[in-house]
Design a protein around this motif. Structure first.
Motif, mmCIF file in Angstrom:
data_model
loop_
_atom_site.group_PDB
_atom_site.id
_atom_site.type_symbol
_atom_site.label_atom_id
_atom_site.label_comp_id
_atom_site.label_asym_id
_atom_site.label_seq_id
_atom_site.Cartn_x
_atom_site.Cartn_y
_atom_site.Cartn_z
ATOM 1 N N LEU A 26 0.833 -1.207 0.000
ATOM 2 C CA LEU A 26 0.000 0.000 0.000
ATOM 3 C C LEU A 26 0.864 1.252 0.000
ATOM 4 O O LEU A 26 0.509 2.262 -0.617
ATOM 5 C CB LEU A 26 -0.943 -0.002 1.208
ATOM 6 N N THR A 27 1.997 1.203 0.681
ATOM 7 C CA THR A 27 2.903 2.347 0.673
ATOM 8 C C THR A 27 3.439 2.603 -0.727
ATOM 9 O O THR A 27 3.454 3.737 -1.217
ATOM 10 C CB THR A 27 4.077 2.103 1.643
ATOM 11 N N THR A 28 3.870 1.550 -1.396
ATOM 12 C CA THR A 28 4.384 1.686 -2.756
ATOM 13 C C THR A 28 3.294 2.179 -3.699
ATOM 14 O O THR A 28 3.512 3.089 -4.514
ATOM 15 C CB THR A 28 4.923 0.335 -3.251
ATOM 16 N N GLY A 29 2.107 1.584 -3.586
ATOM 17 C CA GLY A 29 1.006 1.998 -4.445
ATOM 18 C C GLY A 29 0.615 3.446 -4.230
ATOM 19 O O GLY A 29 0.384 4.192 -5.189
ATOM 20 N N ASN A 30 0.554 3.855 -2.976
ATOM 21 C CA ASN A 30 0.226 5.253 -2.686
ATOM 22 C C ASN A 30 1.239 6.205 -3.315
ATOM 23 O O ASN A 30 0.870 7.245 -3.882
ATOM 24 C CB ASN A 30 0.191 5.480 -1.172
ATOM 25 N N ARG A 31 2.508 5.859 -3.208
ATOM 26 C CA ARG A 31 3.540 6.734 -3.768
ATOM 27 C C ARG A 31 3.375 6.881 -5.277
ATOM 28 O O ARG A 31 3.431 7.997 -5.822
ATOM 29 C CB ARG A 31 4.931 6.183 -3.434
ATOM 30 N N LEU A 32 3.155 5.774 -5.968
ATOM 31 C CA LEU A 32 3.000 5.819 -7.424
ATOM 32 C C LEU A 32 1.761 6.609 -7.828
ATOM 33 O O LEU A 32 1.792 7.409 -8.766
ATOM 34 C CB LEU A 32 2.935 4.397 -7.981
ATOM 35 N N ILE A 33 0.673 6.392 -7.127
ATOM 36 C CA ILE A 33 -0.564 7.116 -7.427
ATOM 37 C C ILE A 33 -0.389 8.605 -7.154
ATOM 38 O O ILE A 33 -0.777 9.458 -7.963
ATOM 39 C CB ILE A 33 -1.729 6.535 -6.607
ATOM 40 N N ASP A 34 0.201 8.925 -6.009
ATOM 41 C CA ASP A 34 0.374 10.331 -5.636
ATOM 42 C C ASP A 34 1.256 11.073 -6.640
ATOM 43 O O ASP A 34 0.942 12.199 -7.052
ATOM 44 C CB ASP A 34 0.989 10.434 -4.239
ATOM 45 N N GLU A 35 2.365 10.440 -7.031
ATOM 46 C CA GLU A 35 3.264 11.086 -7.991
ATOM 47 C C GLU A 35 2.570 11.323 -9.320
ATOM 48 O O GLU A 35 2.714 12.399 -9.931
ATOM 49 C CB GLU A 35 4.509 10.222 -8.190
ATOM 50 N N ALA A 36 1.806 10.330 -9.775
ATOM 51 C CA ALA A 36 1.110 10.477 -11.054
ATOM 52 C C ALA A 36 0.011 11.520 -10.969
ATOM 53 O O ALA A 36 -0.218 12.276 -11.922
ATOM 54 C CB ALA A 36 0.529 9.132 -11.488
ATOM 55 N N ALA A 37 -0.682 11.574 -9.843
ATOM 56 C CA ALA A 37 -1.739 12.575 -9.672
ATOM 57 C C ALA A 37 -1.153 13.985 -9.740
ATOM 58 O O ALA A 37 -1.674 14.852 -10.459
ATOM 59 C CB ALA A 37 -2.460 12.357 -8.345
ATOM 60 N N VAL A 38 -0.066 14.211 -9.029
ATOM 61 C CA VAL A 38 0.559 15.538 -9.028
ATOM 62 C C VAL A 38 1.047 15.895 -10.426
ATOM 63 O O VAL A 38 0.868 17.031 -10.899
ATOM 64 C CB VAL A 38 1.691 15.581 -7.999
ATOM 65 N N SER A 39 1.641 14.937 -11.124
ATOM 66 C CA SER A 39 2.132 15.196 -12.479
ATOM 67 C C SER A 39 0.998 15.543 -13.433
ATOM 68 O O SER A 39 1.205 16.268 -14.415
ATOM 69 C CB SER A 39 2.899 13.983 -13.004
ATOM 70 N N ALA A 40 -0.207 15.030 -13.148
ATOM 71 C CA ALA A 40 -1.373 15.300 -13.987
ATOM 72 C C ALA A 40 -2.136 16.539 -13.545
ATOM 73 O O ALA A 40 -3.223 16.819 -14.064
ATOM 74 C CB ALA A 40 -2.298 14.090 -13.993
ATOM 75 N N GLY A 41 -1.587 17.273 -12.565
ATOM 76 C CA GLY A 41 -2.258 18.472 -12.089
ATOM 77 C C GLY A 41 -3.390 18.209 -11.117
ATOM 78 O O GLY A 41 -4.246 19.067 -10.912
ATOM 79 N N ARG A 42 -3.355 17.034 -10.499
ATOM 80 C CA ARG A 42 -4.383 16.668 -9.521
ATOM 81 C C ARG A 42 -3.771 16.653 -8.128
ATOM 82 O O ARG A 42 -2.551 16.756 -7.957
ATOM 83 C CB ARG A 42 -4.966 15.286 -9.836
ATOM 84 N N LYS A 43 -4.632 16.491 -7.114
ATOM 85 C CA LYS A 43 -4.172 16.307 -5.753
ATOM 86 C C LYS A 43 -4.202 14.817 -5.409
ATOM 87 O O LYS A 43 -5.104 14.096 -5.854
ATOM 88 C CB LYS A 43 -5.073 17.073 -4.782
ATOM 89 N N PRO A 44 -3.249 14.330 -4.611
ATOM 90 C CA PRO A 44 -3.329 12.931 -4.179
ATOM 91 C C PRO A 44 -4.663 12.586 -3.532
ATOM 92 O O PRO A 44 -5.164 11.469 -3.686
ATOM 93 C CB PRO A 44 -2.167 12.810 -3.188
ATOM 94 N N SER A 45 -5.252 13.546 -2.834
ATOM 95 C CA SER A 45 -6.539 13.281 -2.179
ATOM 96 C C SER A 45 -7.697 13.157 -3.158
ATOM 97 O O SER A 45 -8.816 12.814 -2.756
ATOM 98 C CB SER A 45 -6.847 14.388 -1.162
#
Length: 307
Positions: free
Chosen positions: A211-230
């Motif tokens: 879950l830690t690894t998955g969260n990191r990948l999702i969060d990084e991609a969200a920020v790169s796409a102009g989104r918030k991790p939340s």
């Protein structure tokens, strides 16, 4: 068990069940959903394997269950995209949401059991192709739901094409698109395009640490796409048994479950716990003795109070 908050996306907690859509006894799955609804749970979900003759068709089951329940939200867990064309799926979910008063959500997956999918007339895709197809499908689904746009929808992807499709209807509420995902490439797609991550604990190769690894990948991609991790809610399909003595993760009395799920929520930012349950007693115990206590403990931790 106690833990400090290390990841928190700020979402209210949701608790639900993951019910087998078995068609014998014919009403068993629906009755389990009614139990969950009356017990006060937030969500009931069903597998979607259209190639299994022992299972109900999940889209039909969801509609019938919506008519038999009053307040609980409903979703596939997860929709078999290769056998459900995205433009038609979008209208199906929008209709269910409108008819149920805003209680439909869209759990969706890229596919995986390719031999039975092909046996039912579906495509065979490589892992990479299935992820690209899913991202195209999400764009089409969102485009169909965008009824405020008076233009016709045209998307020419490598796997799905719509040419001048009329948009609408819009769902009754902002339906969440929750993706079952495990590998880095699809997790990045979740961060770019989805509203939720919906893994099952038994498929996490390294257990909860994934879950830690998955969260990191999702969060990084969200920020790169102009989104918030939340913008991406984190779910977890779980299994377990209520027993008098502890014998492992979610194998013990309700108090142990409360401690363990609270720790998962505070450590990994998980805000949706979906319990595999085809048993009414287990579902009622989960709703009465686990869900409210976890909510209370997480709220206390967020407020900086002793739980």
């Amino acid at each position: 068990m106690s833990t400090g908050t290390t990841t928190d996306y700020g979402h209210d907690l949701l608790f639900g069940t993951f019910v087998s859509p078995t068609n014998q006894p014919v009403h068993h799955a629906v009755e389990q959903a009614v139990v969950a609804d009356r017990a006060g749970l937030d969500l009931v979900t069903f597998q979607d394997h259209p190639y299994l003759p022992t299972f109900h068709d999940t889209s039909t089951l969801l509609a019938y269950t919506a008519a038999r329940t009053e307040r609980i939200r409903l979703s596939a867990n997860v929709t078999n995209l290769p056998l459900r064309p995205p433009a038609v799926l979008a209208r199906s979910i929008a209709s269910l949401d409108l008819l149920s008063g805003g209680r439909a959500e869209l759990g969706i997956g890229a596919g995986g059991f390719w031999d039975p999918i092909v046996s039912m007339g579906g495509p065979r895709r490589t892992p990479g192709e299935s992820i690209d197809a899913l991202e195209e499908a999400i764009a089409i689904i969102r485009g169909i739901w965008d009824a405020g746009d008076r233009s016709r929808l045209s998307i020419k992807g490598d796997f799905y094409q719509v040419e001048g499709a009329k948009r609408g209807p819009a769902p009754a509420h902002a339906v969440g698109i929750w993706v079952g995902a495990y590998k880095p490439r699809i997790l990045r797609m979740v961060g770019r395009a989805a509203d939720g991550w919906l893994p099952s604990i038994q498929y996490l190769g390294n257990g909860l640490a994934d879950l830690t690894t998955g969260n990191r990948l999702i969060d990084e991609a969200a920020v790169s796409a102009g989104r918030k991790p939340s913008d991406v809610r984190r779910f977890l399909n779980i299994g377990g048994r209520f027993t008098a003595r502890g014998a492992g993760f979610l194998q013990g009395p309700p108090k142990q479950w409360v401690e363990e799920l609270t720790a998962v929520a505070l450590t990994y930012g998980t805000s949706g716990f979906i319990l595999a349950s085809d048993d009414a007693t287990t579902t009622r115990t989960y709703a009465a003795e686990v869900a409210p206590a976890v909510r209370q403990a997480v709220a206390a931790a967020r407020a900086g109070r002793p739980s």
